[in-house]
Design a protein around this motif. Structure first.
Motif, PDB file in Angstrom:
ATOM      1  N   GLY A 246       0.698 -27.599 -19.947  1.00 35.57           N
ATOM      2  CA  GLY A 246       0.713 -27.290 -18.520  1.00 35.57           C
ATOM      3  C   GLY A 246       0.714 -25.793 -18.276  1.00 35.57           C
ATOM      4  O   GLY A 246      -0.040 -25.283 -17.444  1.00 35.57           O
ATOM      5  N   LEU A 247       1.546 -25.091 -19.041  1.00 35.03           N
ATOM      6  CA  LEU A 247       1.613 -23.641 -18.874  1.00 35.03           C
ATOM      7  C   LEU A 247       0.278 -22.998 -19.246  1.00 35.03           C
ATOM      8  O   LEU A 247      -0.216 -22.099 -18.554  1.00 35.03           O
ATOM      9  CB  LEU A 247       2.741 -23.062 -19.738  1.00 35.03           C
ATOM     10  CG  LEU A 247       4.163 -23.387 -19.272  1.00 35.03           C
ATOM     11  CD1 LEU A 247       5.178 -22.940 -20.307  1.00 35.03           C
ATOM     12  CD2 LEU A 247       4.450 -22.708 -17.935  1.00 35.03           C
TER      13      LEU A 247
ATOM     14  N   ARG B 184      -2.275 -23.761 -16.552  1.00 35.48           N
ATOM     15  CA  ARG B 184      -2.058 -22.939 -15.368  1.00 35.48           C
ATOM     16  C   ARG B 184      -2.536 -21.515 -15.613  1.00 35.48           C
ATOM     17  O   ARG B 184      -3.141 -20.888 -14.736  1.00 35.48           O
ATOM     18  CB  ARG B 184      -0.573 -22.944 -15.030  1.00 35.48           C
ATOM     19  CG  ARG B 184      -0.335 -22.994 -13.556  1.00 35.48           C
ATOM     20  CD  ARG B 184       1.085 -23.354 -13.249  1.00 35.48           C
ATOM     21  NE  ARG B 184       1.604 -22.445 -12.222  1.00 35.48           N
ATOM     22  CZ  ARG B 184       1.216 -22.466 -10.969  1.00 35.48           C
ATOM     23  NH1 ARG B 184       0.305 -23.310 -10.568  1.00 35.48           N
ATOM     24  NH2 ARG B 184       1.733 -21.622 -10.096  1.00 35.48           N
ATOM     25  N   SER B 185      -2.284 -21.013 -16.825  1.00 37.64           N
ATOM     26  CA  SER B 185      -2.778 -19.684 -17.164  1.00 37.64           C
ATOM     27  C   SER B 185      -4.297 -19.652 -17.079  1.00 37.64           C
ATOM     28  O   SER B 185      -4.894 -18.704 -16.566  1.00 37.64           O
ATOM     29  CB  SER B 185      -2.360 -19.297 -18.583  1.00 37.64           C
ATOM     30  OG  SER B 185      -0.974 -19.336 -18.706  1.00 37.64           O
TER      31      SER B 185
ATOM     32  N   LEU C 153      -6.230 -21.544 -15.282  1.00 37.73           N
ATOM     33  CA  LEU C 153      -6.662 -21.570 -13.875  1.00 37.73           C
ATOM     34  C   LEU C 153      -6.490 -20.191 -13.253  1.00 37.73           C
ATOM     35  O   LEU C 153      -7.341 -19.727 -12.484  1.00 37.73           O
ATOM     36  CB  LEU C 153      -5.854 -22.620 -13.098  1.00 37.73           C
ATOM     37  CG  LEU C 153      -6.103 -24.054 -13.550  1.00 37.73           C
ATOM     38  CD1 LEU C 153      -5.228 -25.022 -12.792  1.00 37.73           C
ATOM     39  CD2 LEU C 153      -7.579 -24.419 -13.378  1.00 37.73           C
ATOM     40  N   ARG C 154      -5.410 -19.510 -13.618  1.00 41.50           N
ATOM     41  CA  ARG C 154      -5.205 -18.152 -13.127  1.00 41.50           C
ATOM     42  C   ARG C 154      -6.328 -17.233 -13.597  1.00 41.50           C
ATOM     43  O   ARG C 154      -6.817 -16.390 -12.847  1.00 41.50           O
ATOM     44  CB  ARG C 154      -3.862 -17.604 -13.637  1.00 41.50           C
ATOM     45  CG  ARG C 154      -2.664 -18.147 -12.898  1.00 41.50           C
ATOM     46  CD  ARG C 154      -2.468 -17.379 -11.588  1.00 41.50           C
ATOM     47  NE  ARG C 154      -1.676 -18.125 -10.634  1.00 41.50           N
ATOM     48  CZ  ARG C 154      -0.337 -18.102 -10.601  1.00 41.50           C
ATOM     49  NH1 ARG C 154       0.324 -17.368 -11.459  1.00 41.50           N
ATOM     50  NH2 ARG C 154       0.310 -18.815  -9.707  1.00 41.50           N
TER      51      ARG C 154
ATOM     52  N   ASP D  31      -9.305 -17.656 -11.684  1.00 37.01           N
ATOM     53  CA  ASP D  31      -9.112 -17.149 -10.328  1.00 37.01           C
ATOM     54  C   ASP D  31      -9.187 -15.639 -10.240  1.00 37.01           C
ATOM     55  O   ASP D  31      -9.134 -15.082  -9.152  1.00 37.01           O
ATOM     56  CB  ASP D  31      -7.724 -17.592  -9.832  1.00 37.01           C
ATOM     57  CG  ASP D  31      -7.842 -18.734  -8.863  1.00 37.01           C
ATOM     58  OD1 ASP D  31      -8.991 -19.186  -8.682  1.00 37.01           O
ATOM     59  OD2 ASP D  31      -6.822 -19.170  -8.311  1.00 37.01           O
TER      60      ASP D  31
ATOM     61  N   THR E  24       1.476 -16.372 -15.520  1.00 34.85           N
ATOM     62  CA  THR E  24       2.362 -17.535 -15.420  1.00 34.85           C
ATOM     63  C   THR E  24       3.622 -17.211 -16.200  1.00 34.85           C
ATOM     64  O   THR E  24       3.528 -16.751 -17.332  1.00 34.85           O
ATOM     65  CB  THR E  24       1.699 -18.776 -16.060  1.00 34.85           C
ATOM     66  OG1 THR E  24       0.379 -18.885 -15.541  1.00 34.85           O
ATOM     67  CG2 THR E  24       2.462 -20.032 -15.771  1.00 34.85           C
TER      68      THR E  24
ATOM     69  N   ASP F  97       7.752 -21.317 -15.417  1.00 31.54           N
ATOM     70  CA  ASP F  97       7.034 -21.649 -14.189  1.00 31.54           C
ATOM     71  C   ASP F  97       7.524 -22.975 -13.604  1.00 31.54           C
ATOM     72  O   ASP F  97       7.293 -24.044 -14.178  1.00 31.54           O
ATOM     73  CB  ASP F  97       5.546 -21.738 -14.513  1.00 31.54           C
ATOM     74  CG  ASP F  97       4.719 -22.007 -13.283  1.00 31.54           C
ATOM     75  OD1 ASP F  97       4.897 -21.286 -12.296  1.00 31.54           O
ATOM     76  OD2 ASP F  97       3.895 -22.950 -13.314  1.00 31.54           O
TER      77      ASP F  97
ATOM     78  N   ILE G  76       6.674 -24.851 -11.091  1.00 33.37           N
ATOM     79  CA  ILE G  76       5.690 -25.880 -10.709  1.00 33.37           C
ATOM     80  C   ILE G  76       5.266 -26.688 -11.931  1.00 33.37           C
ATOM     81  O   ILE G  76       5.243 -27.918 -11.914  1.00 33.37           O
ATOM     82  CB  ILE G  76       4.481 -25.227 -10.032  1.00 33.37           C
ATOM     83  CG1 ILE G  76       4.937 -24.608  -8.702  1.00 33.37           C
ATOM     84  CG2 ILE G  76       3.378 -26.254  -9.796  1.00 33.37           C
ATOM     85  CD1 ILE G  76       3.878 -23.849  -7.986  1.00 33.37           C
ATOM     86  N   THR G  77       4.945 -25.979 -13.011  1.00 29.28           N
ATOM     87  CA  THR G  77       4.535 -26.671 -14.231  1.00 29.28           C
ATOM     88  C   THR G  77       5.617 -27.649 -14.676  1.00 29.28           C
ATOM     89  O   THR G  77       5.334 -28.817 -14.972  1.00 29.28           O
ATOM     90  CB  THR G  77       4.273 -25.655 -15.354  1.00 29.28           C
ATOM     91  OG1 THR G  77       3.335 -24.702 -14.878  1.00 29.28           O
ATOM     92  CG2 THR G  77       3.745 -26.337 -16.591  1.00 29.28           C
TER      93      THR G  77
END
Lengths: 886, 117
Positions: free
Chosen positions: A523-524, A527-528, A530-531, A534, A844, A848, A850-851
């Protein structure tokens, strides 16, 4: 007692022989014993005993016939192998009978072992195995310690010459031209011009690496000096592709960029330049660099040295500290010395050192998967053990010792693991050959990834390890049960086998905890990732594509301007095209650094002016790339007739005019006054995850800065592939020699830059998904089993008035209790693990929230689902049927 | 140990078989077993069947040889005979046992004569 080697060998062979001649030897022994008994009876009869008494006494004297036979067999053959084969036969028979279980177990094992072999092959290739060069430990990458991107890790030809003559650390030093782009050469002479990628290497390149051409020879000394004949070495892949593997190609002449060039050799298949030095790219041909030709180009050479025998890396680093500052950027300028530094590192470290952490993380993740697989199988075997406890009690009652029973169960585990390993090998083979052909994946040495002997050894190791791990616990558990209890236990479906169930619950909890760690880690990383996707790159990669444009300006700026202007004009009017422009370099690809812009009238200390990345562009490029501009873009009038102009990025603008808008200011570039007409947002020029350096965009229309090639960038609303044909056609109309190069989406360039992270995220994510699946399977197994065992109890409770909902809740809450304990343990472990991988995260924090929350909910939800199915079954138990059944 | 008969120590049966064959020449399994029982005065607890493990072990070591033949009362039987290597081995083992038993004898005699207890 004498016991020579020969004797033991002879005995071993005799035993082996006996093993294979079991039947005749048994028959012979039977006959011999029969005679023995006959003789004994005869003698007893002679002593006057009755016939039956004579026989009875003979048998008494003989002792147990069966034991005697067994003893003789043990003495003559290989008793352990006999037992093993017996166990094996028995195991196969049980597994065939229980083929549903076998299928599930083997499939789970195959996934776990296969994933492990595949990851091991990758780790082995990238991290453990030496580079595919001769004596690779002696090879060093020579670059400054803080080098970012190739531009800051290259040296001039003059510096190279000095290094070669002045150093005492290296047997030899070589290098390659660091600023080649793909499709930079066109091959003519047979039909349409075809593009290929060539790279210049210092003449001794292959000698230093220890790579021998497969055919022909490497470069000679006089081919590396001015006036030498033009020669080229082909890569194996290009030779196969373009020349169909024709061995007669050596010595023949081919036309590259209009120059007849002699092919002097073909490199071996094992040598892949891109795989080692430029991941994600391919190189087709190699040309010798003529140093005198690049002496004025500045820093162009990436250097590789081979240490002398006995010289350590540390010694070469020490020498570099004092040696490199003595080198000149160019001997023409006396003040150009003193700007070089270097900190040699192992070449292997340069090639794959950055990936070490990611790879180790991957390796650990896949190890956790294997652990979950083992726990899962332990659990399945325990469930099966309960069903088989009667069988084992019976065998035990018939005289099988505890060791023998454990051995039997371990044999079954080994057979399962063996079958899993065979399937897993197939799986790993498929995965690795898929990975090895991912040419666009920017990971080094991928082409070398395969399941080799080392991987096979690893397979053997982990299979046996896994078998022992998952087989031992059920084995001990099962063989330790006391007979009475087991025989009673199997009788009625009462609340029995409590300790059994506790053990299984503990296993499920650990499974959930392990899956939790995997999920949080994945998950972490996700998320990284996706960052990273972005990140504001400073340009819009979607809806744009680039094509390498061939042109011949004969060295005239005016002629070049006319070619560029006409090409852009014609392409701009194609349907669907919004904007078009030309740059010699594209972001995230080849780059080039010069001394950065200085504010006019300000004096700087030495080293205070940072370098800047340089892009020589046409009007329209800024718009075509989707960069954000204030001020104005170049026009075709920014040529020699007008004043010299530049567009800076924010970082460079801030440097020359801190606190004020740089637009309209005058900057000094290479000592010349240049008007700043615009400022663009910082573009990620080297990588997606790092920060940007200073950037200067200079007009291609002026004599001072000639572009090195041309990438025509087109912005369009259409999918780029739809436009490829018309753009190429347009370029062909202008220049029939335009080779059919690829029309590359800019998004593809970004994708390649983030491909290593994508690769790791996808793998770790897949492992986490697998972990989740296995954990839910584990939960389902345990809960489902406990429902089955308690059918009667539930039936009684329902007959006494418990509602279906209540029964369902009871089962569900039991499930959630297990899951929650597992998640709680997993959370603690996850926090520890997250801190260990914090350097792999981007934007992240390791904690985190959210994760963590998402993963807890996901895991809890899946656990509830796994528990819901048996809960529903429990609630549908018909009390009458349940009570009648026993 | 049984109250009336001696258990055979590991390896002693092999030596007994060798000695029997050395003394008596070619013999079949039953004959060897009976002979050992007789010589030991029925003091040894011998399951006759166990002799076959010993025989195959000695054969593998090359100390005895085996051959099918016919017995005096015209029966087919497997006959064993000691080999040259077996004789040598037997001499070594016998010497070892003699030394051991004499040492054991002296050690055990100590308590009776020293009278310390």
């Amino acid at each position: 007692m004498k016991n020579s080697m020969g004797d033991s060998l002879r005995r071993g062979l005799l035993r082996l022989g006996s093993f294979f001649r079991k039947r005749p030897l048994d028959l012979e022994l039977d006959a011999e014993m029969q005679i023995h008994l006959d003789l004994a009876v005869e003698e007893n009869l002679k002593r006057g005993l009755s016939a039956s008494e004579a026989r009875r006494q003979a048998l008494v004297q003989f002792g147990g016939v069966a034991q005697a036979k067994e003893g003789q067999r043990a003495a003559r053959g290989m008793p352990w192998l006999d037992i093993a084969l017996q166990d094996l036969r028995y195991a196969l028979r049980t597994m065939r009978r229980d083929y549903g279980f076998t299928l599930v177990a083997v499939a789970i094992l195959a996934l776990g072992i296969g994933a492990n072999i595949a990851v091991f092959s990758v780790v082995d290739t990238l991290l453990l195995r030496p580079l595919p060069f001769h004596d690779p430990q002696k090879l060093v990458w020579i670059a400054p310690a803080d080098a970012v991107g190739l531009s800051s890790s290259t040296y001039s030809a003059d510096a190279y010459d000095d290094l070669l003559t002045m150093n005492r650390s290296y047997e030899d030093v070589t290098g390659y031209y660091a600023f080649s782009t793909s499709d930079n050469i066109k091959l003519t002479g047979s039909g349409e011009p075809t593009p290929l990628t060539g790279i210049g290497v210092v003449g001794n390149f292959f000698h230093v690496l220890g790579v021998e051409p497969e055919l022909g020879r490497s470069f000679t000394r006089d081919e590396s000096i001015k006036g030498g004949r033009d020669v080229v070495l082909l890569s194996h892949a290009y030779w196969k592709r373009q020349f169909g593997g024709d061995r007669g190609i050596v010595g023949r002449s081919i036309t590259l960029n209009g120059t007849p060039t002699t092919v002097v050799g073909v490199l071996p298949e094992t040598f892949d330049f891109g795989a080692a030095f430029a991941p994600g790219t391919k190189v087709d041909v190699f040309e010798p660099i003529i140093l005198d030709n690049i002496r004025n180009e500045g820093n162009t050479l990436a250097l590789i040295g081979r240490l002398k025998p006995g010289v350590t890396l540390a010694q070469s680093q020490d020498e570099a500290k004092t040696l490199f500052p003595k080198f000149y950027w160019s001997k023409k300028y006396a003040d150009s010395a003193g700007n070089y530094t270097a900190r040699p590192t192992e070449l292997k470290q340069y090639v794959s050192g950055k990936l070490r952490r990611s790879l180790i993380t991957l390796w650990c993740a896949v190890g956790v998967i294997l652990l979950i697989v083992c726990v899962n199988l332990s659990n399945l075997l325990l469930a099966r053990a309960a069903a088989r406890s009667k069988e084992f009690a019976l065998r035990s009652a018939l005289g099988a010792g505890r060791g023998r029973l454990v051995r039997q169960l371990l044999t079954e585990s080994l057979v399962l693991a063996g079958m899993g390993a065979v399937l897993g090998l197939g799986l790993a083979y498929a995965i690795t050959s898929y990975i090895a052909h991912q040419g666009s994946l920017a990971l080094p040495l991928l082409n070398e990834v395969k399941v080799d002997g080392t991987a096979l050894l690893w397979t053997l190791g982990i299979s046996i390890g896994a078998a022992v791990l998952f087989g031992l616990l059920p084995g001990l558990k099962m063989s330790s049960g006391d007979l009475q209890e087991s025989l009673k236990d199997a009788g009625q479906g009462m609340s029995v086998g409590r300790s059994h169930e506790r053990l299984r619950s503990a296993l499920v909890i650990s499974e959930v905890a392990l899956a939790c760690v995997l999920l949080v880690g994945a998950g972490l990383l996700l998320r990284s990732f996706l960052r990273v996707l972005d990140v504001d790159l400073g340009f819009q990669p979607s809806h744009a594509a680039a094509i390498k444009m061939d042109y011949n300006d004969g060295g005239s700026t005016e002629k070049r301007n006319a070619i560029f202007e006409e090409a852009i004009r014609r392409v701009s009017v194609l349907p669907g095209v919004d904007a078009a422009g030309i740059s010699d370099n594209l972001p995230l690809e080849r780059n080039r650094g010069w001394g950065g812009p200085q504010a006019k009238g300000k004096t700087y200390r030495k080293g205070e002016v940072p370098g800047a990345f340089v892009y020589i562009v046409s009007p329209g490029y800024i718009e075509a790339m989707g960069m954000r501009l204030r001020g104005r873009d170049f026009t075709w009038q920014d040529n020699m007739k007008g004043e010299s102009t530049v567009i800076l990025n924010e970082k460079a603008a801030k440097f020359i005019s801190p606190g004020e808008d740089a637009v309209g200011k005058i900057a000094l570039i290479n000592g010349k006054e240049v008007h700043v007409i615009g400022v663009v947002a910082d573009v990620h020029e080297t990588n997606v995850e790092g920060t940007s350096g200073e950037q200067m965009y200079l007009p291609a229309m002026r004599d001072e800065w000639g572009p090195e090639g041309a990438e025509l960038v087109v912005r369009t609303k259409l999918p780029p592939a739809q436009l490829a044909g018309s753009v190429l056609r347009t370029l062909r109309e202008l220049n029939p020699n335009q080779p059919a190069v690829e029309f590359r989406p800019i998004q593809g360039i970004v994708d390649r830059a983030v491909s290593p992270r994508r690769f790791f995220v996808m793998l770790v994510g897949a492992f986490a998904g697998l972990g989740l699946l296995l954990a839910s399977l584990g939960i389902y197994g345990v809960i489902s089993y406990s429902v089955t065992r308690r059918t009667q109890e539930i039936g009684i409770r329902m007959a006494l008035g418990a509602s279906a909902g209540r029964v369902q809740m009871g089962v569900l809450s039991k499930t959630l209790k297990l899951a929650m304990i597992g998640i709680a343990v997993g959370m603690v472990a996850s926090i520890l693990v997250a801190n260990l991988i914090s350097s792999l995260l981007f934007g992240t924090t390791p904690t985190d929230p959210i994760t963590f929350v998402v993963m807890v909910v996901l895991l809890g939800g899946v656990a509830a689902l796994a528990g819901y199915l048996p809960a529903r079954r429990a609630s549908r138990i018909n009390p009458m049927v349940a009570l009648r059944n026993n | 140990m049984g109250d009336s008969k001696l258990d055979l120590l590991q390896g002693t049966l092999d030596l007994m078989v060798l000695q029997t064959l050395a003394a008596m020449g070619e013999m079949h399994g039953y004959g060897i077993a009976r002979r050992i029982e007789q010589v030991s005065g029925d003091e040894v607890l011998l399951n006759q069947g166990t002799i076959y493990a010993s025989l195959v072990r000695l054969q593998h070591r090359g100390w005895i040889a085996a051959e099918w033949g016919t017995s005096e009362n015209n029966r087919k039987a497997k006959f064993y005979s000691i080999t040259k290597r077996g004789l040598k081995q037997m001499a070594e083992d016998a010497a070892y046992w003699r030394r051991l038993s004499s040492v054991m004898g002296r050690v055990l005699a100590m308590g009776e004569e020293g009278g310390e207890r």
